[in-house]
Design a protein around this motif. Structure first.
Motif, PDB file in Angstrom:
ATOM      1  N   TYR A 116      -6.859 -10.028   3.793  1.00 55.34           N
ATOM      2  CA  TYR A 116      -6.063 -11.052   4.532  1.00 55.34           C
ATOM      3  C   TYR A 116      -4.485 -11.437   4.372  1.00 55.34           C
ATOM      4  O   TYR A 116      -3.445 -11.527   5.972  1.00 55.34           O
ATOM      5  N   ARG A 117      -4.057 -10.587   3.564  1.00 50.92           N
ATOM      6  CA  ARG A 117      -2.822 -11.038   3.373  1.00 50.92           C
ATOM      7  C   ARG A 117      -1.723  -9.472   2.647  1.00 50.92           C
ATOM      8  O   ARG A 117      -0.946  -9.151   2.450  1.00 50.92           O
ATOM      9  N   GLY A 118      -3.305  -8.507   3.441  1.00 51.79           N
ATOM     10  CA  GLY A 118      -3.045  -6.549   3.514  1.00 51.79           C
ATOM     11  C   GLY A 118      -2.475  -6.464   1.857  1.00 51.79           C
ATOM     12  O   GLY A 118      -1.884  -4.970   2.310  1.00 51.79           O
ATOM     13  N   PHE A 119      -3.034  -6.507   1.638  1.00 48.14           N
ATOM     14  CA  PHE A 119      -3.736  -6.196  -0.518  1.00 48.14           C
ATOM     15  C   PHE A 119      -3.741  -5.167   0.201  1.00 48.14           C
ATOM     16  O   PHE A 119      -3.751  -3.473  -0.281  1.00 48.14           O
ATOM     17  N   HIS A 120      -4.898  -4.648   1.172  1.00 46.83           N
ATOM     18  CA  HIS A 120      -5.643  -2.906   0.460  1.00 46.83           C
ATOM     19  C   HIS A 120      -4.673  -2.323   1.158  1.00 46.83           C
ATOM     20  O   HIS A 120      -4.662  -0.708   1.286  1.00 46.83           O
ATOM     21  N   VAL A 121      -4.180  -2.573   2.740  1.00 47.19           N
ATOM     22  CA  VAL A 121      -3.039  -1.591   3.310  1.00 47.19           C
ATOM     23  C   VAL A 121      -1.901  -1.639   2.156  1.00 47.19           C
ATOM     24  O   VAL A 121      -1.812  -0.246   1.751  1.00 47.19           O
ATOM     25  N   PHE A 122      -1.646  -2.255   1.733  1.00 52.27           N
ATOM     26  CA  PHE A 122      -0.486  -1.995   0.731  1.00 52.27           C
ATOM     27  C   PHE A 122      -0.742  -1.039  -0.567  1.00 52.27           C
ATOM     28  O   PHE A 122      -0.583  -0.254  -1.009  1.00 52.27           O
ATOM     29  N   MET A 123      -2.184  -1.420  -0.950  1.00 55.20           N
ATOM     30  CA  MET A 123      -2.223  -0.360  -1.726  1.00 55.20           C
ATOM     31  C   MET A 123      -2.306   0.806  -1.942  1.00 55.20           C
ATOM     32  O   MET A 123      -2.205   1.977  -2.695  1.00 55.20           O
ATOM     33  N   ARG A 124      -2.577   1.423  -0.220  1.00 59.58           N
ATOM     34  CA  ARG A 124      -3.375   2.673  -0.116  1.00 59.58           C
ATOM     35  C   ARG A 124      -1.894   2.988   0.167  1.00 59.58           C
ATOM     36  O   ARG A 124      -1.885   4.163   0.571  1.00 59.58           O
ATOM     37  N   ALA A 125      -0.725   2.217   0.332  1.00 56.70           N
ATOM     38  CA  ALA A 125       0.375   2.885   0.758  1.00 56.70           C
ATOM     39  C   ALA A 125       1.382   2.975  -0.624  1.00 56.70           C
ATOM     40  O   ALA A 125       1.928   4.001  -0.647  1.00 56.70           O
ATOM     41  N   LEU A 126       0.454   2.695  -1.793  1.00 56.85           N
ATOM     42  CA  LEU A 126       1.363   3.217  -2.827  1.00 56.85           C
ATOM     43  C   LEU A 126       1.515   4.353  -3.403  1.00 56.85           C
ATOM     44  O   LEU A 126       2.800   4.681  -4.358  1.00 56.85           O
ATOM     45  N   PRO A 127       0.615   5.481  -3.152  1.00 59.48           N
ATOM     46  CA  PRO A 127       0.013   7.010  -3.919  1.00 59.48           C
ATOM     47  C   PRO A 127       2.050   7.374  -3.277  1.00 59.48           C
ATOM     48  O   PRO A 127       2.211   7.552  -4.373  1.00 59.48           O
ATOM     49  N   GLU A 128       2.171   7.669  -1.959  1.00 60.19           N
ATOM     50  CA  GLU A 128       3.683   8.088  -1.322  1.00 60.19           C
ATOM     51  C   GLU A 128       4.371   7.614  -2.331  1.00 60.19           C
ATOM     52  O   GLU A 128       5.039   8.176  -2.259  1.00 60.19           O
ATOM     53  N   VAL A 129       4.496   6.253  -2.144  1.00 61.80           N
ATOM     54  CA  VAL A 129       5.431   5.288  -2.236  1.00 61.80           C
ATOM     55  C   VAL A 129       5.845   5.570  -4.096  1.00 61.80           C
ATOM     56  O   VAL A 129       6.914   6.014  -4.193  1.00 61.80           O
ATOM     57  N   LEU A 130       4.497   5.492  -5.021  1.00 62.47           N
ATOM     58  CA  LEU A 130       5.925   6.205  -6.589  1.00 62.47           C
ATOM     59  C   LEU A 130       5.374   7.358  -6.452  1.00 62.47           C
ATOM     60  O   LEU A 130       6.474   7.815  -7.480  1.00 62.47           O
ATOM     61  N   ALA A 131       5.198   8.254  -5.982  1.00 65.10           N
ATOM     62  CA  ALA A 131       5.184   9.583  -5.866  1.00 65.10           C
ATOM     63  C   ALA A 131       6.460  10.088  -5.702  1.00 65.10           C
ATOM     64  O   ALA A 131       7.530  10.813  -6.243  1.00 65.10           O
ATOM     65  N   ALA A 132       7.172   9.504  -4.366  1.00 64.53           N
ATOM     66  CA  ALA A 132       8.730   9.829  -3.937  1.00 64.53           C
ATOM     67  C   ALA A 132       9.927   9.008  -4.907  1.00 64.53           C
ATOM     68  O   ALA A 132      10.555   9.308  -4.712  1.00 64.53           O
ATOM     69  N   ARG A 133       9.400   7.870  -5.111  1.00 65.53           N
ATOM     70  CA  ARG A 133      10.106   7.034  -6.275  1.00 65.53           C
ATOM     71  C   ARG A 133       9.855   7.178  -7.871  1.00 65.53           C
ATOM     72  O   ARG A 133       9.084   6.244  -8.082  1.00 65.53           O
ATOM     73  N   PRO A 134       9.798   7.793  -8.457  1.00 65.58           N
ATOM     74  CA  PRO A 134       9.343   7.905  -9.813  1.00 65.58           C
ATOM     75  C   PRO A 134      10.086   6.768 -10.453  1.00 65.58           C
ATOM     76  O   PRO A 134       9.308   6.636 -11.645  1.00 65.58           O
ATOM     77  N   ASP A 135      10.860   6.669 -10.468  1.00 62.51           N
ATOM     78  CA  ASP A 135      11.557   5.116 -11.668  1.00 62.51           C
ATOM     79  C   ASP A 135      11.096   3.787 -10.597  1.00 62.51           C
ATOM     80  O   ASP A 135      11.206   2.250 -11.429  1.00 62.51           O
ATOM     81  N   ALA A 136      10.505   3.467  -9.691  1.00 66.39           N
ATOM     82  CA  ALA A 136      10.169   2.100  -9.193  1.00 66.39           C
ATOM     83  C   ALA A 136       9.309   1.233 -10.291  1.00 66.39           C
ATOM     84  O   ALA A 136       8.148   2.339 -10.723  1.00 66.39           O
ATOM     85  N   HIS A 137       9.136   0.573  -9.885  1.00 63.97           N
ATOM     86  CA  HIS A 137       7.780  -0.773 -10.552  1.00 63.97           C
ATOM     87  C   HIS A 137       7.563  -1.370  -9.557  1.00 63.97           C
ATOM     88  O   HIS A 137       8.374  -1.945  -8.779  1.00 63.97           O
ATOM     89  N   VAL A 138       6.558  -1.358  -9.328  1.00 62.44           N
ATOM     90  CA  VAL A 138       6.066  -2.002  -8.559  1.00 62.44           C
ATOM     91  C   VAL A 138       5.118  -3.933  -8.890  1.00 62.44           C
ATOM     92  O   VAL A 138       4.065  -3.484 -10.174  1.00 62.44           O
ATOM     93  N   VAL A 139       5.221  -5.023  -8.286  1.00 58.24           N
ATOM     94  CA  VAL A 139       4.411  -5.889  -9.396  1.00 58.24           C
ATOM     95  C   VAL A 139       4.455  -6.552  -7.719  1.00 58.24           C
ATOM     96  O   VAL A 139       4.593  -6.529  -6.719  1.00 58.24           O
ATOM     97  N   LEU A 140       2.711  -7.041  -8.509  1.00 58.92           N
ATOM     98  CA  LEU A 140       1.988  -7.699  -7.408  1.00 58.92           C
ATOM     99  C   LEU A 140       1.517  -9.046  -7.636  1.00 58.92           C
ATOM    100  O   LEU A 140       1.182  -8.986  -9.302  1.00 58.92           O
TER     101      LEU A 140
END
Length: 407
Positions: free
Chosen positions: A225-249
């Motif tokens: 309902y809060r788009g958790f599945h969509v957010f998670m599926r977007a993360l592999p590309e984000v983490l690959a493009a931004r190697p210094d990023a940290h994600v806090v859920l």
């Protein structure tokens, strides 16, 4: 006036309104479930908690559960009347759990004001919005209609109603909207404000500070309902493009809205199993539900805050992220569009467009040159119309006091 708040989880939506009315000289009481452990800002009485109701058939079970709570709340109200002679001028309740259903039979002369949070509908809202996670079906729509019965009864009985956003008010049928006044719950912008010195120590993780490359995601529960599945599926590309990023859920593993996976797992476990080794879990931090002060520090320091939602109730976390001057990437869904205008005070992407979401998150993390302007306008959006002390609370007080029988 004598004002009675009725809410199974009091103070619920009324943590500021109830004490503010008391300070203005009104006699304010609250009636709540005996198991409610939340601190109360006013004197509180309790009614007996409902026991599980055994009802044949799924459709009738919803109304039976809510009517049972309404019955117990009414019995508590009757004891207040018969044993103590208590008669309120105004009752303020939430229709969501059925507590207001029978109160006018106890106090027929009291004005009944209700918090109209959302009307369930079979079309145009959450039902059928995400076929992957919640397949549309005749039975599902039947259940939605049955879940609406007590809400309809609650607002029909009421003298007036309050909704926090236009989207939520407009979920009710046109013939009922004349009863509804739209006033947001309000954001304490003095407390929820930009803080360049914000930091947070993650459990078993790094110490994150303002200026670090942080992507945040906040929901009461990590669920579709809060788009958790969509957010998670977007993360592999984000983490690959931004190697210094940290994600806090931030969010629990339970379900607040919708349904749990049929196999008994949490949605977090489902998504981690799906994504397998595509995530650098050293940089993805599931922190559960945080104390409010820690959550506030997170939304103050984050470089990008992501908020996704079905067409449904709008979360306080979005308004608080904007109040903190956050750079927000959000879903282009109706409740969000009421606050965010794409390119003006945030970024909007289609809910299901995972590549677009990844691109927007990467753009924000890499340093969108428009970020300072977007953050400033985000903050002004809340200051100009959602500020607790300048806008919401004075309007709520005026609304309640307009029902003073001595006026």
């Amino acid at each position: 006036m004598k004002i009675l708040f009725v809410h199974q989880n009091f103070p619920g939506q009324f943590p500021h309104l109830a004490p503010a009315l008391a300070k203005r000289g009104h006699e304010v009481l609250a009636l709540t479930d005996e198991k409610n452990q939340r601190p109360s800002p006013v004197k509180t009485l309790r009614y007996k908690s409902p026991e599980p109701v055994k009802t044949n058939g799924v459709l009738g079970r919803c109304y039976s559960d809510f009517a049972e709570r309404g019955l117990l709340a009414a019995r508590g109200a009757r004891a207040m009347r018969d044993r103590h002679g208590y008669v309120p001028d105004v009752i303020i309740g939430h229709t969501g759990w059925g507590e207001t259903l029978f109160l006018q039979e106890i106090w027929p002369d009291a004005k009944l004001l209700v918090y109209a949070e959302l009307m369930y509908r079979t079309k145009g809202h959450d039902v059928g919005f995400d076929p992957e996670m919640h397949p549309d079906s005749d039975e599902g729509r039947f259940l939605t209609i049955s879940r609406s019965a007590h809400l309809l009864q609650g607002i029909v009985q009421a003298d007036a109603a309050l909704s926090p956003t236009r989207y939520q008010a407009e979920s009710f049928a046109p013939e009922l909207r004349s009863k509804i006044t739209v006033i947001h719950d309000g954001i304490d912008t003095t407390r929820v404000c930009p803080n360049p010195d914000a930091w947070i120590q993650l459990p078993d993780g790094p110490r994150l500070c303002a200026g670090d490359e942080v992507l945040s995601f906040v929901s009461r529960s990590l669920e579709p309902y809060r788009g958790f599945h969509v957010f998670m599926r977007a993360l592999p590309e984000v983490l690959a493009a931004r190697p210094d990023a940290h994600v806090v859920l931030v969010g629990g593993d339970d379900v607040s809205y919708g349904s749990a996976p049929r196999d008994g797992r949490s949605w977090k476990d489902v998504m981690l199993a799906e994504l397998g080794g595509r995530l650098d879990l050293d940089r993805v931090h599931f922190v559960g539900r945080l104390p409010y002060a820690h959550y506030l520090s997170l939304i103050q320091l984050t470089r990008v805050h992501c908020y996704l939602t079905y067409p449904f109730v709008l979360s306080w976390s979005l308004t608080e992220a904007l109040s903190a001057g956050g750079y927000v990437v959000a879903s282009d869904t109706a409740p969000v569009r009421e606050l965010i205008r794409d390119g003006e005070n945030g970024r909007l992407v289609p809910f299901f467009d995972i590549p677009a979401l990844s691109a927007a998150l990467i753009h924000g993390l890499s340093g969108d040159h428009e970020a300072p302007r977007l953050r400033d306008v985000a903050r002004q959006t809340i200051l100009s119309g959602y500020d607790l002390h300048r806008h919401s609370l004075p309007r709520q007080i005026e609304w309640v006091e307009s029902f003073d029988p001595m006026r």
